[in-house]
Design a protein around this motif. Sequence first.
Motif, PDB file in Angstrom:
ATOM      1  N   ILE A  97      57.618  -3.120 -11.254  1.00 45.39           N
ATOM      2  CA  ILE A  97      58.526  -3.735 -12.238  1.00 45.39           C
ATOM      3  C   ILE A  97      57.572  -4.511 -13.020  1.00 45.39           C
ATOM      4  O   ILE A  97      57.525  -4.693 -14.210  1.00 45.39           O
ATOM      5  N   SER A 135      55.079  -2.872 -15.301  1.00 45.56           N
ATOM      6  CA  SER A 135      55.709  -2.162 -16.722  1.00 45.56           C
ATOM      7  C   SER A 135      56.206  -3.235 -17.592  1.00 45.56           C
ATOM      8  O   SER A 135      56.313  -2.965 -18.879  1.00 45.56           O
ATOM      9  N   TYR A 187      58.515  -4.550  -6.684  1.00 43.77           N
ATOM     10  CA  TYR A 187      58.100  -5.845  -7.415  1.00 43.77           C
ATOM     11  C   TYR A 187      56.933  -5.589  -8.297  1.00 43.77           C
ATOM     12  O   TYR A 187      56.871  -5.809  -9.585  1.00 43.77           O
TER      13      TYR A 187
END
Length: 665
Positions: free
Chosen positions: A247, A250, A244
């Motif tokens: 992600i 990003s 998580y």
Amino acid sequence: MSQKKLIHIVLVVLGFIMYAQTTSYEYALDDKMVITNNQITRQGFEGISKHFQHDAMDGFWASEYGIPVEELNDKSRVSGGRYRPLTLTTHSIEWALFGQNPGVSHTVNALLYGLLGLLIFMWLRALFKEEETDPLKTVSFWATVLFLVHPLHTEVVANIKGRDEILSMLFAVFAAFKLIKGFDTKKSKEIWIGAGLMFLSLLSKETAAPMVGVVPVSLWFFRNSTVKEIIQVSWQPLALALLYILIRSSVVNPSPSEPTELMNNPFVNASGSQKWATIFLTVAAYVKLLFWPNPLTHDYYPYHLPFIDAEQRYAEMSHPAALLGLALTATLAIWSLWGIVKRKKSAFGAIFFVATFILVSNLLFPIGVFMNERFMFMPSLGFAIAVVWFGKKLIEEKQSVAIAAKGLLVVAIAGFAILTFGRNPAWRNDQTLALTDVEVSDGSAKAHMAAGDALLKRIREEKNQQKKNEMINEAFQHLQTSLNIYPGYFPPLDLMAQVYFHAGNYTQSAKLYKQCADRKPGKYQFVKNIIACASRLKQDEQYQKAVEVYDIALSVDPSNTDALQQGAEVYARNLGNISAAKNMLERALSVAPNDPQLLQKMGIVYAMSGNPGEAIGYFEKAMQLAPNDASIVKNTGVTYMQLGNREKGQALLNRAKQLKSPTAQ
């Protein structure tokens, strides 16, 4: 029906009933950021994938800037980053199925809250090994009930935006339940389901992160597990938590530095000792609200703080509440560490509280506000566990206090429920919330601004002039207070200009809009507002004031043709100052030399000054640019008549009549 099923139903229904009254409420507060003014959410099903590709605020800022979210650059985004795609997905689904329907969203929140209550009970019952005990005699049942009725949760459940807190905790608690079951049954499937649920929790809101650590600690306490055994059921959720983080990093825009604006960093004007004293004071305030949740408010922006006068702004370390907060912080830290080392089950409630509170406490890093009642949503479960746990131990050790202790718990639950029902109506809409909470948050610049804004909306709708005047005066007071608290605060300045407009003081309104324009260069809406003020003065036949206000508009935007044109008209027709009118029109024509209306007005000014020879040139050029404009054709014809060319003049006048005719093509 078995007692177990009945208890499950009771808890779900209790959670829903606590907020059933909100199902008729409107959108309020931050709902616009995630729903009504969020470009991605309003795309419905088509926007779901975009929620996973963008910061939670991107859809809102794209709407504010009037651009597609794909064109939003990093400079346009809010610092810090918020990644909550799963929660936003639920809003998109509701928008796709029901449109702009706050009642549906409030109903979903209340149902999810009831479901959360059920999952808390299931987790605690499994954790404490109370499955075979009468539920009405368990810590798990009464802690869950105490949690469900707590008034501090109104900001989360009664505000649709608070669904991120509900879903995050719901998935985290469900994950904890599955992980405990997986540990007890040695089934890896249960453990991986728990890890997946923890991942969903993080996708709902980041604040559930501490639950990744709470589960191993709970095993340490209630299963006497070894470190090796704990790792066997902890690495899976930890691995997905790291996924998580990858992600999230990003997608979101990290904060480059600590904010320097007061509304994003309330400690910006505080000394080091004042900052820490204020943080410890808020710890004391949180604990006080857990035991006595009254009065409540959604607004703890500068400079509203419990226990101190609004004028004081920050606490000093000598303040009793700051010292109490310091003592509470130290006590909770020591108690938690001692409990972990000694495996004292009685410390679990405190550990849960500290783990879920530390990230939103300002103790580790600034969170952008002094405090918020919604930050107690998860920690309040630790409070409920601790209270019921110690109550039960007290009864077991001293039977003489059993009736009193049980009675006190029932009174607390009933009292909390009553306070919750009483608090909910404040969240009916933005206006009720603002006008209710400003009475509590008297030291907050934002609260007074919001109250002024709420009154302004009512002013626009009010027909009774006496009531309207009363609201105008009250709005003035709130907005002026907001500016006194924080002179650099922009929103109350803009709102004050609007209130002056509704009060009929157009000159003062224009001056304030000028200040707005100076603070936000390039926002030409403020110039339009200044011109609107001048137009109202013109309607009221205050012509000299009108041209003065047109000059204010031109001081912001010297080439604004609307201000130049309208100002010239007032100079010529109402003040008889032909020279000033010519000057303004010349400036306007230097900007827009082929504007037929400007050319016509210049022709009229020359005609009014007795110079039809000069006027005809402007009229002819205007007629070339707008040959079917009846007014231009008529004025050209009249001027030719004045010049003695009656044949051409009459022909143009006849043509002007044809152009005005309803049958004219």
